[in-house]
Write a protein that holds these residues in place. Structure first.
Motif, mmCIF file in Angstrom:
data_model
loop_
_atom_site.group_PDB
_atom_site.id
_atom_site.type_symbol
_atom_site.label_atom_id
_atom_site.label_comp_id
_atom_site.label_asym_id
_atom_site.label_seq_id
_atom_site.Cartn_x
_atom_site.Cartn_y
_atom_site.Cartn_z
ATOM 1 N N LEU A 137 0.835 -1.206 0.000
ATOM 2 C CA LEU A 137 0.000 0.000 0.000
ATOM 3 C C LEU A 137 0.871 1.259 0.000
ATOM 4 O O LEU A 137 1.952 1.264 0.611
ATOM 5 N N PRO A 138 0.428 2.309 -0.666
ATOM 6 C CA PRO A 138 1.210 3.562 -0.683
ATOM 7 C C PRO A 138 1.562 4.048 0.716
ATOM 8 O O PRO A 138 2.656 4.568 0.941
ATOM 9 N N ASN A 139 0.627 3.873 1.656
ATOM 10 C CA ASN A 139 0.897 4.182 3.056
ATOM 11 C C ASN A 139 0.847 2.866 3.830
ATOM 12 O O ASN A 139 -0.229 2.347 4.118
ATOM 13 N N SER A 140 1.998 2.317 4.133
ATOM 14 C CA SER A 140 2.064 0.999 4.765
ATOM 15 C C SER A 140 1.533 0.985 6.199
ATOM 16 O O SER A 140 1.442 -0.077 6.815
ATOM 17 N N GLU A 141 1.177 2.161 6.723
ATOM 18 C CA GLU A 141 0.590 2.231 8.058
ATOM 19 C C GLU A 141 -0.912 1.946 8.029
ATOM 20 O O GLU A 141 -1.526 1.688 9.071
ATOM 21 N N ASN A 142 -1.502 2.002 6.844
ATOM 22 C CA ASN A 142 -2.944 1.733 6.726
ATOM 23 C C ASN A 142 -3.240 0.259 6.979
ATOM 24 O O ASN A 142 -2.499 -0.628 6.554
ATOM 25 N N HIS A 143 -4.345 0.009 7.669
ATOM 26 C CA HIS A 143 -4.815 -1.355 7.820
ATOM 27 C C HIS A 143 -5.514 -1.798 6.532
ATOM 28 O O HIS A 143 -6.237 -1.025 5.899
ATOM 29 N N LEU A 144 -5.287 -3.052 6.160
ATOM 30 C CA LEU A 144 -6.006 -3.665 5.044
ATOM 31 C C LEU A 144 -7.126 -4.520 5.629
ATOM 32 O O LEU A 144 -6.873 -5.378 6.477
ATOM 33 N N THR A 145 -8.350 -4.269 5.192
ATOM 34 C CA THR A 145 -9.493 -5.027 5.698
ATOM 35 C C THR A 145 -10.161 -5.790 4.567
ATOM 36 O O THR A 145 -10.629 -5.201 3.594
ATOM 37 N N LEU A 146 -10.171 -7.113 4.711
ATOM 38 C CA LEU A 146 -10.872 -7.966 3.752
ATOM 39 C C LEU A 146 -12.302 -8.137 4.251
ATOM 40 O O LEU A 146 -12.540 -8.774 5.283
ATOM 41 N N ALA A 147 -13.244 -7.533 3.536
ATOM 42 C CA ALA A 147 -14.658 -7.610 3.905
ATOM 43 C C ALA A 147 -15.314 -8.754 3.131
ATOM 44 O O ALA A 147 -15.321 -8.749 1.904
ATOM 45 N N LEU A 148 -15.836 -9.730 3.857
ATOM 46 C CA LEU A 148 -16.443 -10.909 3.248
ATOM 47 C C LEU A 148 -17.961 -10.817 3.340
ATOM 48 O O LEU A 148 -18.524 -10.804 4.432
ATOM 49 N N LYS A 174 -1.593 -5.534 10.787
ATOM 50 C CA LYS A 174 -2.252 -4.482 10.011
ATOM 51 C C LYS A 174 -3.216 -5.042 8.951
ATOM 52 O O LYS A 174 -3.468 -4.412 7.928
ATOM 53 N N THR A 175 -3.735 -6.249 9.209
ATOM 54 C CA THR A 175 -4.775 -6.806 8.327
ATOM 55 C C THR A 175 -5.946 -7.252 9.187
ATOM 56 O O THR A 175 -5.767 -7.662 10.353
ATOM 57 N N ARG A 176 -7.132 -7.163 8.602
ATOM 58 C CA ARG A 176 -8.349 -7.531 9.334
ATOM 59 C C ARG A 176 -9.316 -8.283 8.430
ATOM 60 O O ARG A 176 -9.279 -8.133 7.209
ATOM 61 N N LEU A 177 -10.183 -9.049 9.063
ATOM 62 C CA LEU A 177 -11.339 -9.616 8.377
ATOM 63 C C LEU A 177 -12.584 -8.921 8.902
ATOM 64 O O LEU A 177 -12.766 -8.785 10.117
ATOM 65 N N MET A 178 -13.440 -8.466 7.990
ATOM 66 C CA MET A 178 -14.736 -7.927 8.360
ATOM 67 C C MET A 178 -15.784 -8.945 7.892
ATOM 68 O O MET A 178 -15.848 -9.278 6.716
ATOM 69 N N VAL A 179 -16.561 -9.469 8.834
ATOM 70 C CA VAL A 179 -17.530 -10.505 8.494
ATOM 71 C C VAL A 179 -18.909 -10.099 9.009
ATOM 72 O O VAL A 179 -19.049 -9.184 9.824
ATOM 73 N N PHE A 180 -19.923 -10.842 8.541
ATOM 74 C CA PHE A 180 -21.309 -10.517 8.887
ATOM 75 C C PHE A 180 -22.005 -11.753 9.438
ATOM 76 O O PHE A 180 -21.947 -12.829 8.847
ATOM 77 N N ASP A 181 -22.632 -11.578 10.593
ATOM 78 C CA ASP A 181 -23.374 -12.656 11.248
ATOM 79 C C ASP A 181 -24.823 -12.199 11.406
ATOM 80 O O ASP A 181 -25.097 -10.993 11.463
ATOM 81 N N TYR A 182 -25.725 -13.153 11.469
ATOM 82 C CA TYR A 182 -27.144 -12.815 11.446
ATOM 83 C C TYR A 182 -27.847 -13.161 12.759
ATOM 84 O O TYR A 182 -27.610 -14.216 13.345
ATOM 85 N N GLU A 183 -28.686 -12.221 13.206
ATOM 86 C CA GLU A 183 -29.563 -12.477 14.343
ATOM 87 C C GLU A 183 -30.803 -13.231 13.848
ATOM 88 O O GLU A 183 -31.271 -12.958 12.736
#
Length: 444
Positions: A137-148, A174-183
């Protein structure tokens, strides 16, 4: 999107603020679970689309993948494939890199080569991809988030197993997963507990119904479209209150308003929506009359060149079939579902066609064996004509296994050959699991 007069935009802002307050300040968080209701999915999809543009608010760099989940053994490979495919087809980004306008030195070819090797551990390769992409990434301080945000999940328990494997391997810094769970199911709750040190669950109290009502009534009160939206809202309220007389008042008013507007598509919609509301009261004589009128008007709209009428014509056939089903007229219901499929095919809505065929043959499977077999065969033969891309997200797997069960050896060989080419030699075992999940009602 920060439009104070737009109720839906305000809800998206609330979602953004939740992330900014509870995730952004905490760099150790790597697994973020949104807990949502099924009717809120479109709103969160809008949030993801916004964050993928320069107008996004969260500081993370999001990569959004809608890859369907089939099983835990191949999901990482499918995600990598879709990631690489999207990156390669992103012309704006590629042009900026080529012109030196974007400093992004990522070894794309390494992953393109590695994914072709069947001996590769694709879970490891996915974490390697996350690490290398974030570091590029151009700014390596940014977090990368993989949204599924998979459109289909064949087995929630297997989806959880795949995620467990990935989190056990460990996500790069500096990486994350964004996930969705259902009520209220909360399929992923155990992962929240197991990986509590790096996880966060987010819930935003959302009055989506109230926001949609505000939007529906926005505009000139003398505009027929606004008036009809009000009629639909009042019809829904009448059903909720079990007030049949009130429903008839607003249903007839909706027909009157749309007739005066001269818009045949809206006029047809008024009939079908009114009929749909009456299902709660089982007024089948009135329902059938309204649906037949709505279908005639919808076809007139189509004949005049109004392509927006396709959706209401298709929906009306479905309502007509459901009415026959509820009146225990199963053969007529199956014929109408098949008619809905034929119309969907003519509209090039292939997924809707397969769904209608499945509904038709499931409905009569026990009582009309001969007709059931005819419809299954018809559905399969149509499904075989679809492209590979269409088949990836289709329900042909369920239909194929259904057809295989009662066919002779020659036809079974043909089905086996086609499905092996499509899904692999163990297709029957995989499809039996998927069919069981489908019948259990856990296809998300």
């Amino acid at each position: 999107m920060n439009n104070e007069h737009n109720p839906v935009a305000q809800l998206v802002t609330e979602i953004q603020q939740k992330w900014l307050l509870e995730v952004s300040p905490n760099s150790h968080l790597q697994w973020i679970r949104w807990i949502i209701k099924s009717d809120q999915a479109r709103l969160y999809e809008g949030f993801l689309k916004l964050e993928s543009t320069p107008h996004g608010a969260i500081p993370d760099i999001p990569v959004v993948l809608l890859t369907p989940f089939k099983n835990s053994n191949i999901h990482s490979k499918h995600l990598i494939h879709d990631w690489l495919d999207n990156f390669e087809k992103d012309q704006k980004t590629q042009e900026k890199i080529a012109k030196g306008q974007l400093n992004f030195n990522w070894n794309f070819q390494h992953f393109k080569t590695a994914i072709q090797d069947e001996t590769t551990n694709f879970d490891h390769l996915l974490t390697e991809l996350l690490k290398s992409f974030q570091e590029a990434l151009p700014n390596s301080e940014n977090h990368l988030t993989l949204a599924l945000f998979p459109y289909t999940v064949q087995s929630p328990s297997d989806y959880k197993l795949w995620m467990d494997k990935l989190l056990t391997l460990g996500l790069p810094i500096k990486t994350r997963l964004m996930v969705f769970d259902y009520e209220p199911e909360n399929y992923l709750e155990s992962l929240q507990i197991k990986f509590r040190s790096i996880s966060k669950s987010l819930i935003v109290p959302i009055d989506l119904e109230g926001a949609m009502k505000k939007i529906a009534l926005t505009g000139n009160p003398n505009d027929p479209e606004v008036q009809f939206r009000q009629c639909m809202l009042e019809m829904g309220t009448s059903v909720a209150k079990n007030n049949r007389q009130r429903l008839h008042y607003w249903g007839k008013k909706g027909i009157e308003v749309t007739q005066k507007s001269g818009d045949k598509s809206s006029f047809a919609t008024a009939h079908t929506v009114y009929a749909g509301m009456l299902f709660s009261f089982k007024e089948f004589d009135t329902i059938d009359k309204l649906l037949n009128q709505g279908l005639t008007i919808g076809k007139q709209a189509l004949a005049s060149g109004d392509q927006t009428a396709k959706a209401i014509v298709l929906q009306t056939y479905g309502f007509m079939a459901s009415s026959m089903q509820l009146q225990k007229k199963l053969d007529a219901a199956a014929d109408l579902f098949c008619k809905q499929a034929e119309v969907a095919i003519s509209f090039q809505m292939v997924q809707q066609a397969l769904a209608a065929y499945i509904t038709a043959y499931t409905l009569i499977q026990k009582k009309l064996k001969k007709r059931y077999k005819e419809i299954v065969q018809q559905a399969y033969e149509f499904g075989k004509t679809l492209s590979i891309e269409q088949l990836k997200t289709s329900s042909l797997n369920i239909i194929a296994l259904e057809y295989y069960h009662f066919s002779d050896k020659k036809i079974q060989f043909s089905i086996d050959e086609f499905m092996t080419h499509l899904e692999g030699k163990d297709w029957k075992e995989k499809l039996k699991t998927e069919q069981a999940n489908f019948k259990a009602g856990i296809v998300a």
